[in-house]
Design an enzyme around this catalytic site. Structure first.
Site, PDB file in Angstrom:
ATOM      1  N   PHE A 114      42.907  36.300  39.209  1.00  0.00           N
ATOM      2  CA  PHE A 114      42.712  34.935  39.717  1.00  0.00           C
ATOM      3  C   PHE A 114      41.977  34.940  41.057  1.00  0.00           C
ATOM      4  O   PHE A 114      41.028  34.174  41.262  1.00  0.00           O
ATOM      5  CB  PHE A 114      44.085  34.266  39.859  1.00  0.00           C
ATOM      6  CG  PHE A 114      44.061  32.926  40.541  1.00  0.00           C
ATOM      7  CD1 PHE A 114      43.885  31.768  39.813  1.00  0.00           C
ATOM      8  CD2 PHE A 114      44.253  32.836  41.916  1.00  0.00           C
ATOM      9  CE1 PHE A 114      43.883  30.519  40.451  1.00  0.00           C
ATOM     10  CE2 PHE A 114      44.248  31.605  42.554  1.00  0.00           C
ATOM     11  CZ  PHE A 114      44.055  30.443  41.827  1.00  0.00           C
ATOM     12  N   ASP A 115      42.402  35.790  41.987  1.00  0.00           N
ATOM     13  CA  ASP A 115      41.792  35.835  43.326  1.00  0.00           C
ATOM     14  C   ASP A 115      40.306  36.151  43.252  1.00  0.00           C
ATOM     15  O   ASP A 115      39.462  35.487  43.866  1.00  0.00           O
ATOM     16  CB  ASP A 115      42.472  36.908  44.179  1.00  0.00           C
ATOM     17  CG  ASP A 115      43.954  36.701  44.345  1.00  0.00           C
ATOM     18  OD1 ASP A 115      44.649  36.498  43.327  1.00  0.00           O
ATOM     19  OD2 ASP A 115      44.428  36.754  45.491  1.00  0.00           O
TER      20      ASP A 115
END
Length: 422
Positions: free
Chosen positions: A196-197
Site C-alpha cells: 500500500f505505501d
C-alpha cells in the site's frame, strides 16, 4: 470491511493531525504504545490531535484494550475492521477522518517520536503533500539486522529501476499525507497489504506531488511478526502490477497531475548576456529533449547496448587469437565501456557538457568492473567444463554474461544520471 467500532466523540477543538496505528493481535504492545504516543503529543505537539487505533480483525483482546484506551485517554478513537490488511486499515481510517493532516506509525514505535513534528510540519504549512520517514539517509541512525538492511536497500533499488521512484525509503512505517490529497489518491490504490505505501508514493510522485523526507532514528523491533518472504513476494507482485498499469496508461495520471500537481516554475526573463530559457546550460538538457520515462529510456539504452555488444564481440574476435580469451575480453570490455557510458549519458539520459562527467564515467567504470567479473567468471567456468570450447559456444556464454551485466549497468547509470538530467 466493517464500520467504525465506536462513534467519534465530539472534541472541543477539531484535530489538525490524526495519527493512525494499524494493529493486528497486539494486546500486549498496544497499551504502552498509545500511552507513550499520547504523552509525547500532549507535551510536544502544538496543535490539536487525534489517535486512531485501526484494528484489523484481531482475534485476541486487542479490540478490548483499544476500547479501554479510548475511554481512558482524550482524543483516542477506535476503528474496527472485519478483514486483515494494513493498507485496508489505513485507507479506512484516513477516509473516515476529518483531520486535514493524516499520519500513521507502526505499533512498535521503532521510529523516534522526535521526528513526528518535522514529518507533519511541511504538510500543515502546505509546503509538501506527503511526508515519509527514511532510514536510508546519511544522517539517519538505524539499529537493525543485516538481513533486513540488505532486503530494504535491495527493494528500494528495485523501485528506482523498475518504477523510477525518487523517494528513498518506501517501507518505513512512518508516513503522513494531506487529507485533500488522500481523497484523490486512495481510490486508485489497489493494494490492501504491505505494498500500500509503495503504491501510494509512486502515484503521488507521478501526479507531480511533493514528497518530503525526514531522516529518522530507528531501532528495529526484534519481535516483529512480519513474514519477510511472503511480504517480499507480495511486493514483487505489486511492482509488476503497478508497472503494467503505468505502461498501459490504465491510471488517470494526467488528470491527477492537472488537479493536484504543482505548477511548473516560470524562469525569469533573461538579462543581456544571460542564456535564454530556451537555451540549455552546459550539463543540462532542454525540456522534452530526451524522454525521462522509464520505458523510453529502456528503448534508448537497449539500442546503445546492442551497438556496444556488437562492437565488443567484434573486438573480442579480432584480438582473441593474439591475446587469448581473458586479455581479449578485458580489452574489448574496457574500450566499449567508455563509449557506452558516453553514449548513454547523451542519448539515454539527455546529459551534455562536462558537468558531472567524471562522476558518470566513474560509475560506468564500476559497471565495467561488474561486467568484467561476470564475463571473466563465465569464461573461466566454461574453460573448466571444456579446455578448448567451440567459438560459437564461447560467444554465446559471453553474450549471456553481458546481458546480466547490462541490467546492472542500466540500474547504476540510471541512479547516477536520471535525476541530474535537468
Amino acid at each position: 470491511m466493517g464500520g467504525p467500532r465506536a462513534a467519534i466523540r465530539a472534541r472541543p477543538t477539531a484535530a489538525v493531525l490524526d495519527v493512525v496505528i494499524p494493529v493486528y493481535n497486539e494486546e500486549v504492545d498496544l497499551g504502552p504504545c498509545v500511552r507513550r504516543l499520547h504523552a509525547h503529543l500532549s507535551a510536544h505537539f502544538p496543535y490539536p490531535f487525534q489517535i486512531t487505533i485501526a484494528d484489523n480483525a484481531s482475534v485476541d483482546d486487542t479490540l478490548k484494550v483499544a476500547d479501554g484506551l479510548a475511554g481512558e485517554l482524550p482524543g483516542v478513537e477506535v476503528l474496527h475492521l472485519d478483514a486483515k490488511g494494513r493498507g485496508r486499515a489505513l485507507s479506512a481510517a484516513w477516509s473516515a477522518s476529518s483531520a486535514p493532516v493524516l499520519a500513521y506509525m507502526d505499533v512498535d514505535l521503532s521510529t523516534d517520536l522526535a521526528a513526528l513534528l518535522p514529518l507533519v510540519a511541511p504538510l500543515i504549512s502546505g509546503h509538501s503533500d506527503l511526508a515519509i520517514g527514511t532510514r536510508l539517509a546519511r544522517t539517519s541512525r538505524v539499529v537493525r539486522g543485516t538481513k533486513r538492511e540488505v532486503i530494504s536497500r535491495a527493494y528500494n533499488l528495485l523501485l528506482r529501476g523498475a518504477l523510477a521512484a525518487r523517494f528513498s525509503d518506501a517501507q518505513c512505517g512512518f508516513k503522513a499525507i494531506r487529507a485533500d490529497v488522500a481523497v484523490e489518491l486512495l481510490p486508485l490504490v489497489r493494494d490492501t497489504g504491505w505494498f500500500f505505501d509503495t503504491e501510494l508514493l509512486v502515484l503521488a510522485q507521478r501526479a507531480g506531488l511533493r514528497i518530503h523526507e525526514v531522516p529518522v532514528d530507528w531501532v528495529d523491533d526484534p519481535d516483529s511478526r512480519v513474514d519477510i518472504v511472503a511480504t517480499a513476494l507480495a511486493d514483487l507482485r505489486g511492482v509488476g502490477r503497478l508497472g503494467r498499469a503505468l505502461l498501459t496508461g490504465a491510471l488517470p495520471l494526467a488528470d491527477l497531475r492537472a488537479q493536484l500537481g504543482r505548477a511548473p516554475l516560470t524562469a525569469p526573463r533573461a538579462q543581456p548576456g544571460q542564456a535564454r530559457p530556451s537555451q540549455a546550460l552546459p550539463g543540462q538538457a532542454l525540456p522534452g529533449q530526451v524522454p525521462v520515462g522509464l520505458p523510453r529510456q529502456l528503448v534508448r539504452f537497449a539500442a546503445v547496448g546492442v551497438a556496444s555488444t556488437l562492437a565488443y564481440l567484434l573486438l573480442f574476435v579480432a584480438t582473441r587469437g593474439l591475446l587469448g580469451a581473458q586479455p581479449a575480453n578485458l580489452l574489448a570490455l574496457l574500450a566499449t565501456a567508455v563509449a557506452n557510458t558516453a553514449a548513454n549519458r547523451r542519448l539515454t539520459f539527455g546529459i551534455s557538457g562536462r558537468r558531472h562527467a567524471a562522476r558518470h564515467h566513474a560509475q560506468g567504470l564500476l559497471a565495467f568492473a561488474l561486467g568484467l567479473t561476470l564475463t571473466s567468471g563465465a569464461l573461466a567456468a566454461l574453460h573448466v567444463v571444456s579446455a578448448v570450447p567451440a567459438r560459437p559456444v564461447e560467444l554465446a556464454v559471453l553474450v549471456a554474461a553481458n546481458l546480466a551485466a547490462t541490467v546492472l549497468r542500466f540500474v547504476l547509470l540510471r541512479l547516477g544520471m536520471h535525476h541530474r538530467r535537468t
